[in-house]
Scaffold this motif. Structure first.
Motif, PDB file in Angstrom:
ATOM      1  N   TRP A  74      24.150  40.253  48.943  1.00 12.83           N
ATOM      2  CA  TRP A  74      24.988  40.060  47.753  1.00 12.83           C
ATOM      3  C   TRP A  74      25.556  38.656  47.662  1.00 12.83           C
ATOM      4  CZ3 TRP A  74      29.955  38.711  48.524  1.00 12.83           C
ATOM      5  CH2 TRP A  74      30.623  39.158  49.648  1.00 12.83           C
ATOM      6  N   ARG A  75      25.773  37.994  48.800  1.00 12.59           N
ATOM      7  CA  ARG A  75      26.235  36.600  48.731  1.00 12.59           C
ATOM      8  C   ARG A  75      25.183  35.715  48.068  1.00 12.59           C
ATOM      9  NH1 ARG A  75      29.166  36.607  54.416  1.00 12.59           N
ATOM     10  NH2 ARG A  75      31.319  36.669  53.667  1.00 12.59           N
ATOM     11  N   GLN A  76      23.942  35.944  48.428  1.00 12.80           N
ATOM     12  CA  GLN A  76      22.861  35.150  47.846  1.00 12.80           C
ATOM     13  C   GLN A  76      22.663  35.489  46.368  1.00 12.80           C
ATOM     14  OE1 GLN A  76      19.122  35.603  49.874  1.00 12.80           O
ATOM     15  NE2 GLN A  76      17.999  34.414  48.375  1.00 12.80           N
ATOM     16  N   VAL A  77      22.585  36.763  46.043  1.00 14.49           N
ATOM     17  CA  VAL A  77      22.338  37.195  44.667  1.00 14.49           C
ATOM     18  C   VAL A  77      23.479  36.790  43.738  1.00 14.49           C
ATOM     19  CG1 VAL A  77      22.088  39.242  43.196  1.00 14.49           C
ATOM     20  CG2 VAL A  77      20.823  39.097  45.342  1.00 14.49           C
ATOM     21  N   LEU A  78      24.710  36.891  44.209  1.00 13.10           N
ATOM     22  CA  LEU A  78      25.872  36.585  43.374  1.00 13.10           C
ATOM     23  C   LEU A  78      26.372  35.155  43.534  1.00 13.10           C
ATOM     24  CD1 LEU A  78      27.845  39.906  43.948  1.00 13.10           C
ATOM     25  CD2 LEU A  78      26.490  39.248  41.941  1.00 13.10           C
ATOM     26  N   ASP A  79      25.634  34.333  44.291  1.00 16.79           N
ATOM     27  CA  ASP A  79      26.054  32.959  44.557  1.00 16.79           C
ATOM     28  C   ASP A  79      27.501  32.957  45.058  1.00 16.79           C
ATOM     29  OD1 ASP A  79      25.785  30.200  44.751  1.00 16.79           O
ATOM     30  OD2 ASP A  79      26.524  29.875  42.709  1.00 16.79           O
ATOM     31  N   ALA A  80      27.730  33.746  46.118  1.00 10.73           N
ATOM     32  CA  ALA A  80      29.086  33.962  46.615  1.00 10.73           C
ATOM     33  C   ALA A  80      29.228  33.597  48.087  1.00 10.73           C
ATOM     34  CB  ALA A  80      29.474  35.421  46.389  1.00 10.73           C
ATOM     35  N   GLU A  81      28.539  32.538  48.492  1.00 15.47           N
ATOM     36  CA  GLU A  81      28.621  32.104  49.888  1.00 15.47           C
ATOM     37  C   GLU A  81      30.038  31.706  50.286  1.00 15.47           C
ATOM     38  OE1 GLU A  81      26.189  32.399  52.082  1.00 15.47           O
ATOM     39  OE2 GLU A  81      24.739  33.051  50.590  1.00 15.47           O
ATOM     40  N   ASP A  82      30.876  31.407  49.304  1.00 19.00           N
ATOM     41  CA  ASP A  82      32.242  30.965  49.571  1.00 19.00           C
ATOM     42  C   ASP A  82      33.179  32.109  49.960  1.00 19.00           C
ATOM     43  OD1 ASP A  82      31.792  31.776  46.837  1.00 19.00           O
ATOM     44  OD2 ASP A  82      33.860  31.171  46.424  1.00 19.00           O
ATOM     45  N   LEU A  83      32.775  33.358  49.744  1.00 18.16           N
ATOM     46  CA  LEU A  83      33.654  34.486  50.053  1.00 18.16           C
ATOM     47  C   LEU A  83      33.631  34.791  51.548  1.00 18.16           C
ATOM     48  CD1 LEU A  83      32.909  36.859  47.051  1.00 18.16           C
ATOM     49  CD2 LEU A  83      34.876  35.351  47.391  1.00 18.16           C
ATOM     50  N   SER A  84      34.798  34.924  52.121  1.00 15.81           N
ATOM     51  CA  SER A  84      34.940  35.165  53.562  1.00 15.81           C
ATOM     52  C   SER A  84      35.248  36.642  53.827  1.00 15.81           C
ATOM     53  CB  SER A  84      36.083  34.317  54.110  1.00 15.81           C
ATOM     54  OG  SER A  84      37.321  34.786  53.588  1.00 15.81           O
ATOM     55  N   LEU A  85      35.315  36.997  55.101  1.00 16.46           N
ATOM     56  CA  LEU A  85      35.723  38.347  55.474  1.00 16.46           C
ATOM     57  C   LEU A  85      37.146  38.631  54.988  1.00 16.46           C
ATOM     58  CD1 LEU A  85      34.293  38.734  59.091  1.00 16.46           C
ATOM     59  CD2 LEU A  85      33.415  39.734  56.969  1.00 16.46           C
ATOM     60  N   ASN A  86      37.988  37.626  54.997  1.00 16.28           N
ATOM     61  CA  ASN A  86      39.348  37.808  54.483  1.00 16.28           C
ATOM     62  C   ASN A  86      39.333  38.100  52.985  1.00 16.28           C
ATOM     63  OD1 ASN A  86      40.812  37.585  56.857  1.00 16.28           O
ATOM     64  ND2 ASN A  86      40.903  35.356  56.720  1.00 16.28           N
ATOM     65  N   ASP A  87      38.427  37.477  52.245  1.00 20.07           N
ATOM     66  CA  ASP A  87      38.295  37.769  50.816  1.00 20.07           C
ATOM     67  C   ASP A  87      37.843  39.210  50.588  1.00 20.07           C
ATOM     68  OD1 ASP A  87      39.012  35.158  49.920  1.00 20.07           O
ATOM     69  OD2 ASP A  87      36.981  34.471  50.368  1.00 20.07           O
ATOM     70  N   ILE A  88      36.896  39.671  51.403  1.00 26.45           N
ATOM     71  CA  ILE A  88      36.422  41.056  51.303  1.00 26.45           C
ATOM     72  C   ILE A  88      37.566  42.012  51.628  1.00 26.45           C
ATOM     73  CG2 ILE A  88      34.842  42.765  52.285  1.00 26.45           C
ATOM     74  CD1 ILE A  88      32.886  40.406  52.784  1.00 26.45           C
TER      75      ILE A  88
END
Length: 104
Positions: A74-88
């Motif tokens: 989902w990080r790749q598909v949503l271009d969300a490499e910036d989201l961390s475990l803390n964000d989740i």
């Protein structure tokens, strides 16, 4: 970070090495106790009456294990490499606390 992938591979997948052990010895009591706590909270008016306490256990697992296990996809598909475990974690907590409040 390794726990969700292990869970999917060894518990959820058919033939996983830990599946029988967890299904027969560990999970039944843990899940039952957690569901009972949610049920008690619901009876005290602390949990939305429309929520099934048994399914809430599934929802909590879904909001915690699967986002981490599926992160590479989902990080790749949503271009969300910036989201961390803390964000989740913050997202899951926002869904759980805001999405389950009893409306006044």
């Amino acid at each position: 970070p390794w726990w969700p992938a292990l869970w999917v591979r060894e518990v959820i997948s058919e033939g996983g090495s830990l599946r029988d052990l967890l299904l027969q010895r560990v999970l039944p009591e843990f899940i039952r106790a957690l569901s009972q706590r949610f049920d008690a909270a619901q009876k005290r008016g602390l949990l939305n009456a429309r929520i099934d306490p048994r399914l809430l256990v599934v929802s909590v697992i879904g909001l915690t294990l699967f986002p981490v296990a599926g992160a590479p996809i989902w990080r790749q598909v949503l271009d969300a490499e910036d989201l961390s475990l803390n964000d989740i974690r913050a997202h899951a907590l926002a869904l759980l606390t805001g999405g389950m409040k009893v409306k006044s």
